[in-house]
Structures are given as C-alpha cells and as structure tokens.
Design an enzyme around this catalytic site. Structure first.
Site, mmCIF file in Angstrom:
data_model
loop_
_atom_site.group_PDB
_atom_site.id
_atom_site.type_symbol
_atom_site.label_atom_id
_atom_site.label_comp_id
_atom_site.label_asym_id
_atom_site.label_seq_id
_atom_site.Cartn_x
_atom_site.Cartn_y
_atom_site.Cartn_z
ATOM 1 N N VAL A 14 0.835 -1.212 0.000
ATOM 2 C CA VAL A 14 0.000 0.000 0.000
ATOM 3 C C VAL A 14 0.865 1.257 0.000
ATOM 4 O O VAL A 14 0.601 2.204 -0.743
ATOM 5 C CB VAL A 14 -0.964 -0.016 1.213
ATOM 6 C CG1 VAL A 14 -1.828 1.229 1.209
ATOM 7 C CG2 VAL A 14 -1.830 -1.271 1.190
ATOM 8 N N LYS A 106 -7.302 -2.088 8.987
ATOM 9 C CA LYS A 106 -8.645 -2.563 9.408
ATOM 10 C C LYS A 106 -8.614 -3.235 10.773
ATOM 11 O O LYS A 106 -9.498 -3.079 11.592
ATOM 12 C CB LYS A 106 -9.220 -3.528 8.373
ATOM 13 C CG LYS A 106 -8.439 -4.825 8.234
ATOM 14 C CD LYS A 106 -8.448 -5.350 6.837
ATOM 15 C CE LYS A 106 -7.031 -5.410 6.341
ATOM 16 N NZ LYS A 106 -6.828 -5.703 4.974
ATOM 17 N N GLU A 130 -10.268 5.341 4.908
ATOM 18 C CA GLU A 130 -10.999 4.796 3.756
ATOM 19 C C GLU A 130 -10.435 3.459 3.285
ATOM 20 O O GLU A 130 -11.174 2.533 2.966
ATOM 21 C CB GLU A 130 -10.966 5.813 2.606
ATOM 22 C CG GLU A 130 -11.711 5.420 1.361
ATOM 23 C CD GLU A 130 -13.212 5.331 1.578
ATOM 24 O OE1 GLU A 130 -13.709 4.190 1.641
ATOM 25 O OE2 GLU A 130 -13.879 6.371 1.667
ATOM 26 N N VAL A 133 -11.234 -0.666 4.518
ATOM 27 C CA VAL A 133 -12.276 -1.605 4.093
ATOM 28 C C VAL A 133 -12.427 -1.534 2.583
ATOM 29 O O VAL A 133 -12.566 -0.452 2.014
ATOM 30 C CB VAL A 133 -13.640 -1.272 4.742
ATOM 31 C CG1 VAL A 133 -14.710 -2.251 4.268
ATOM 32 C CG2 VAL A 133 -13.539 -1.304 6.250
ATOM 33 N N GLY A 135 -10.502 -1.900 0.000
ATOM 34 C CA GLY A 135 -9.450 -1.240 -0.784
ATOM 35 C C GLY A 135 -9.897 -0.092 -1.663
ATOM 36 O O GLY A 135 -9.989 1.048 -1.217
ATOM 37 N N ILE A 137 -12.783 0.610 -3.104
ATOM 38 C CA ILE A 137 -14.181 1.071 -3.117
ATOM 39 C C ILE A 137 -14.331 2.178 -2.060
ATOM 40 O O ILE A 137 -14.063 1.928 -0.890
ATOM 41 C CB ILE A 137 -15.167 -0.078 -2.782
ATOM 42 C CG1 ILE A 137 -14.937 -1.283 -3.699
ATOM 43 C CG2 ILE A 137 -16.610 0.402 -2.857
ATOM 44 C CD1 ILE A 137 -15.809 -2.499 -3.345
ATOM 45 N N LYS A 206 -13.548 -5.884 8.802
ATOM 46 C CA LYS A 206 -14.104 -4.903 7.879
ATOM 47 C C LYS A 206 -15.591 -4.684 8.152
ATOM 48 O O LYS A 206 -16.081 -3.548 8.119
ATOM 49 C CB LYS A 206 -13.882 -5.377 6.439
ATOM 50 C CG LYS A 206 -12.416 -5.396 6.055
ATOM 51 C CD LYS A 206 -12.198 -6.183 4.785
ATOM 52 C CE LYS A 206 -10.752 -6.176 4.338
ATOM 53 N NZ LYS A 206 -10.510 -7.085 3.217
ATOM 54 N N GLY A 303 -4.784 -4.437 -3.349
ATOM 55 C CA GLY A 303 -3.832 -4.151 -4.423
ATOM 56 C C GLY A 303 -3.173 -2.811 -4.183
ATOM 57 O O GLY A 303 -3.781 -1.890 -3.625
HETATM 58 N N1 NAP Z 1 -2.239 -5.101 0.662
HETATM 59 C C1 NAP Z 1 -3.411 -4.571 0.383
HETATM 60 O O1 NAP Z 1 -3.874 -4.642 -0.749
HETATM 61 C C2 NAP Z 1 -4.211 -3.869 1.449
HETATM 62 C C3 NAP Z 1 -5.514 -3.411 1.152
HETATM 63 C C4 NAP Z 1 -6.229 -2.691 2.129
HETATM 64 C C5 NAP Z 1 -5.635 -2.443 3.352
HETATM 65 N N2 NAP Z 1 -4.375 -2.927 3.627
HETATM 66 C C6 NAP Z 1 -3.783 -2.616 4.918
HETATM 67 O O2 NAP Z 1 -2.677 -1.738 4.694
HETATM 68 C C7 NAP Z 1 -1.659 -1.943 5.682
HETATM 69 C C8 NAP Z 1 -0.341 -2.244 4.998
HETATM 70 O O3 NAP Z 1 -0.484 -3.436 4.226
HETATM 71 P P1 NAP Z 1 0.594 -3.875 3.129
HETATM 72 O O4 NAP Z 1 -0.024 -4.977 2.363
HETATM 73 O O5 NAP Z 1 1.106 -2.703 2.410
HETATM 74 O O6 NAP Z 1 1.716 -4.481 4.073
HETATM 75 P P2 NAP Z 1 3.228 -4.831 3.694
HETATM 76 O O7 NAP Z 1 3.355 -5.019 2.235
HETATM 77 O O8 NAP Z 1 3.651 -5.901 4.615
HETATM 78 O O9 NAP Z 1 3.999 -3.486 4.068
HETATM 79 C C9 NAP Z 1 4.257 -3.081 5.391
HETATM 80 C C10 NAP Z 1 5.393 -2.063 5.365
HETATM 81 O O10 NAP Z 1 5.622 -1.607 6.682
HETATM 82 C C11 NAP Z 1 7.036 -1.605 6.924
HETATM 83 N N3 NAP Z 1 7.244 -1.778 8.361
HETATM 84 C C12 NAP Z 1 6.892 -2.831 9.126
HETATM 85 N N4 NAP Z 1 7.234 -2.610 10.408
HETATM 86 C C13 NAP Z 1 7.817 -1.385 10.431
HETATM 87 C C14 NAP Z 1 8.403 -0.601 11.441
HETATM 88 N N5 NAP Z 1 8.461 -1.024 12.717
HETATM 89 N N6 NAP Z 1 8.911 0.596 11.129
HETATM 90 C C15 NAP Z 1 8.870 1.038 9.854
HETATM 91 N N7 NAP Z 1 8.329 0.345 8.833
HETATM 92 C C16 NAP Z 1 7.820 -0.856 9.129
HETATM 93 C C17 NAP Z 1 7.558 -2.752 6.067
HETATM 94 O O11 NAP Z 1 8.837 -2.632 5.567
HETATM 95 P P3 NAP Z 1 10.177 -2.947 6.339
HETATM 96 O O12 NAP Z 1 10.196 -4.405 6.599
HETATM 97 O O13 NAP Z 1 11.226 -2.449 5.421
HETATM 98 O O14 NAP Z 1 10.101 -2.132 7.563
HETATM 99 C C18 NAP Z 1 6.687 -2.605 4.828
HETATM 100 O O15 NAP Z 1 7.239 -1.629 3.982
HETATM 101 C C19 NAP Z 1 -2.201 -3.073 6.577
HETATM 102 O O16 NAP Z 1 -2.862 -2.510 7.679
HETATM 103 C C20 NAP Z 1 -3.201 -3.786 5.671
HETATM 104 O O17 NAP Z 1 -4.197 -4.457 6.402
HETATM 105 C C21 NAP Z 1 -3.652 -3.633 2.703
#
Ligand code: NAP
Length: 434
Positions: A14, A106, A130, A133, A135, A137, A206, A303
C-alpha cells in the site's frame, strides 16, 4: 497557498502504491486541491535498499518511524505498516504530536477505532481510514457523506478478495479447496498463513468498521458471528446450482426489531442477485436504506494502486480540512450502545438453510434426519441427491423452510451423533433478501 506535507510510514504494497500516485499524479492532485500535497518523509526499516521515485528524493528517508511523527514539517502521517502493535504506537505518537493520521489498518480500527477516534477529536486533528475496508471502493465516503441522510436497514458485502477468489475458482473449475488455496498462495493472493482470510477474521474486521459507520453503533469484532470457507467443497457448488444459487463468503448486517444481527459466513445466494456476479479478488458492498433503498458498490478490494488511491484521496480530504481548520467533531463510531442497533445473537435470525450431509449409506437415513427436524419444528423443503459413486461417502442435501439459527444448531448437534455421518453436517443460510 502553502503546501500540506505528508509522511509515509510503511512502504510495502500500500505504501509503495500511495507514493507512486502522490509523485506521478502530483500536478493533478495540486490542481484539484489548489495547493501542493508534498511527500516530506518516508519510512520503512529496509528503506536503504528500496528503489524509490526520483520525485521523492528530497524527502527525509528514515528507518525510524519516530523521525516521521516528530518531524516539524509533517502535517499528516500515513500509517501503512499494518498489525496492531507498532501501528498503534505510530498513531498514538502522531496524535500526541498533533499530526493528522491516515491509515489503511482494518485490524486496528476494528478493535480500537472508537478509542483512537476520541483521542483524535480531543487533540483537534483529523483521522481517515478509507483504505481499511474494501481497498479501492470508497465505501467510507458513501456511508459518511454520500448516503448519510438515509437510515441503513441492512448491509451486505463480499469483503475478502482471497476467499472470493478461492470460492469462485472452486465454482469455475470444480477443484478442491486445498488445491485452490495452494495456487492462490503461489500467485501471491493468499498469505502463507491463510487463516485471517479463509477463516473470516479479515472480513469480520471490515464488517465491524462498516457496521459502526452504517448504524452509528459501537461494534466490536466479537459481536460478529464468524465462520470461514474451509468446509466448502465442489459438490456444494453443484447442489447450489441445482437450487439456482451460488456460494459466497457473505458479510451481513441486518437490523431486526430485536437488534442488529451481524455475521460473516458462507451463504447460498441466488444466482440472479448482483452479488453472485462478484468474482475473483473483487469486493462489493450492498446497502439497503429506508428511504433511498438499494445502492451497490463494486471494485478491487486490495492491491497496491487501488488501495493507494483510497489512501491518497484520504490524504487530500484531510489536507483540505487542515487548510480550512476543520477537524472532525463527532466520531463515526458510537459513544455508547443506543439499544436500537445493539448487536444480538445470530441464532435469533430466521432463514432457510441448506444442510449438506456426507453419509455411509444405509436404509432409513432420511427418515432419521427428517425426524430430528420435525422434533425441532423445522419444515423440510427439499431433499436432493445427485448421482454419486461411493456409497461409503455419499453426499446429499436437505433444504429447510425459514427457521431460527438456534433450532438449526440444535438439530445439527443431534444429527452429528449418528454413526452413519462421515463428517458433521454442513449448514449454510440461504439469503433471500438479496
Ligand atoms: N495489501 C493490500 O492490498 C491492502 C488493502 C487494504 C488495506 N491494507 C492494509 O494496509 C496496511 C499495509 O499493508 P501492506 O499490504 O502494504 O503491508 P506490507 O506489504 O507488509 O507493508 C508493510 C510495510 O511496513 C514496513 N514496516 C513494518 N514494520 C515497520 C516498522 N516497525 N517501522 C517502519 N516500517 C515498518 C515494512 O517494511 P520494512 O520491513 O522495510 O520495515 C513494509 O514496507 C495493513 O494494515 C493492511 O491491512 C492492505
């Protein structure tokens, strides 16, 4: 007009999508806002090895999130780390430093959203979520603004893309659950530990957030009856098809005279309903209002870029509010339980049910099962058995007329004791109101 400055913590799926949009689409964003939205600080633990856009070169790059929440020029902190521990620390510290917050989290907002929101209001800063929940929408904006004049009577959603992908692949190819899950993991659609998705917990978080927004009630995830999709087999889709239905992991919130009934569970839905056309990793939300009646929202549930759009749009809204000096004054989460929408047990819901059995075949099985149903005052609707090869593991289904979840549960417990059952019977509600 002075720009508004953003600090992004978390540069994974994200965070990287958010950064790409903020840099690539900067001119259009500035034109819409009338001022610049500038990336001032970027943080992730492995930031040194990340390939970041040139346009963000002048921003502070740090591996320590404290540098972002304390940065004197950062106006809005985007928490895109996920989880509930560090994310909570980041949001608390940002609020303490009087920075507005945008989050996609979430899990955290479902469990502590009301509390965090109260702190944000007291500190006079803005909080937006936003992306937490569905993504891509914009369902928060819909509930908080678009249809806020209506009175929501029911809300249905397909809110977990991974489960929906697995179910629709089982439906399309007749492949078993384990095989489709393995493929989804190889394709990166499902995590190595798939529990949050396939056991319904992600969808539950969600639904908790959406129901709080839709009904103005304080909802916690434990208010929501939750069942995952692990027991769904290709044969269930074959039987569902015989009944002109299909199966989806359905998030449902129904207002009843006794209170609000909340559930996340696999359900049979008519093939003719618009929700049956939601396939693959897509999400959808259907809201039924007392005055405006039905509205439907569809799009990518996750995504990097679709979720990034939600985060950037939140950043723009919060930036406008900062410019106008207009923080939120009322939490979208209720302060206390009002009674009218108080969550009540799902067992009080009346629905028709699909009951699927796998039995070691012998005479008299249907008669025994029919007797259990009759004892519980449950009316049998149909018995369907497709031709099957193995009499030692013979599947068939019974559908029943609307009855309470409590009666079904009691009947299933009794039926499970019969020694001809290969596994406990599977029950799914047949959702008629779609
Ligand atoms: N993926 C989706 O499509 C999606 C959709 C809707 C909502 N979300 C929500 O969005 C959030 C992020 O999801 P994501 O999929 O992007 O996760 P992700 O790909 O695992 O990314 C998490 C990021 O946070 C960094 N991080 C972790 N611990 C950290 C710390 N202590 N200090 C600084 N940076 C830190 C990680 O990198 P480093 O390891 O380099 O620190 C990584 O860059 C979550 O709450 C998820 O539920 C995700």
């Amino acid at each position: 007009m002075r720009e508004v400055n953003v600090g992004i913590i978390g540069l994974g799926n994200v965070g990287s999508g958010t950064l790409a949009i903020l840099t690539e689409n900067a001119a259009s964003i500035a034109q819409k806002l009338g001022f610049e939205l500038r990336v001032k600080a970027l943080c992730s633990r492995s930031i040194a090895s990340k390939d970041l856009p040139d346009a963000a070169a002048s921003a502070l790059h740090t591996a320590d999130w404290q540098d972002v929440v304390r940065h004197p020029e950062v106006d809005i902190v985007a928490e895109l780390v996920g989880g509930t521990v560090v994310a909570r620390e980041i949001i608390d510290a940002a609020i303490q430093n009087r920075k507005s917050v945008v989050t996609a989290n979430k899990e955290l907002m479902a469990s502590c959203g009301a509390e965090i929101w109260e702190r944000a209001i007291s500190a006079g800063i803005n909080l937006a979520m936003e992306a937490s929940v569905a993504g891509g929408i914009p369902i928060h904006s819909v509930l908080r603004e678009g249809i806020s004049g209506d009175r929501v009577m029911a809300l249905f959603g397909i809110l977990n893309g991974t489960s929906n992908y697995i179910l629709t692949e089982i439906e399309r190819r007749g492949a078993p659950f384990d095989e489709v899950l393995r493929e989804a993991q190889q394709l990166g659609y499902a995590e190595a530990d798939p529990s949050a998705d396939v056991d319904g917990y992600d969808a539950r978080s969600k639904l908790a957030i959406l129901s709080a927004l839709a009904f103005g009630e304080k909802i916690t995830p434990s208010d929501i009856y939750t069942e995952g999709i692990r027991r769904i087999q290709p044969i269930d889709f074959q039987y569902a098809q015989q009944l002109n239905h299909t199966i989806r992991l359905l998030c449902a919130a129904h207002q009843t005279p006794g209170g609000l009934i909340l559930s996340v569970r696999p359900a049979l839905i008519p093939q003719s309903t618009i929700l049956a056309g939601v396939r693959g990793a897509y999400n959808a939300v259907w809201v039924r209002g007392k005055y405006g009646e039905d509205t439907f929202y569809y799009g990518r549930g996750a995504g990097s870029l679709p979720t990034g759009v939600a985060v950037v749009s939140d950043l723009m809204r919060v930036a406008r509010e900062i410019r106008c000096g207009s923080p939120e004054r009322v939490s979208p989460f209720a302060h206390e339980r009002l009674g009218e929408y108080k969550p009540i047990a799902v067992t009080r819901q009346h629905a028709g049910y699909y009951l699927r059995f796998r039995v070691d075949d012998r005479p008299g099985i249907i008669a025994k099962l029919a007797r259990v149903l009759a004892d519980k005052q449950i009316s049998l609707d149909a018995v369907v058995q497709l031709p099957a090869g193995n009499p030692r593991d013979l599947p068939f289904i019974i559908t029943v007329e609307p009855t309470s979840g409590e009666s079904i549960r009691e009947a299933l417990t009794e039926m499970s004791n019969y020694d001809f059952m290969v596994e406990p019977p599977l029950a799914m509600p047949m959702e008629k109101s779609l």
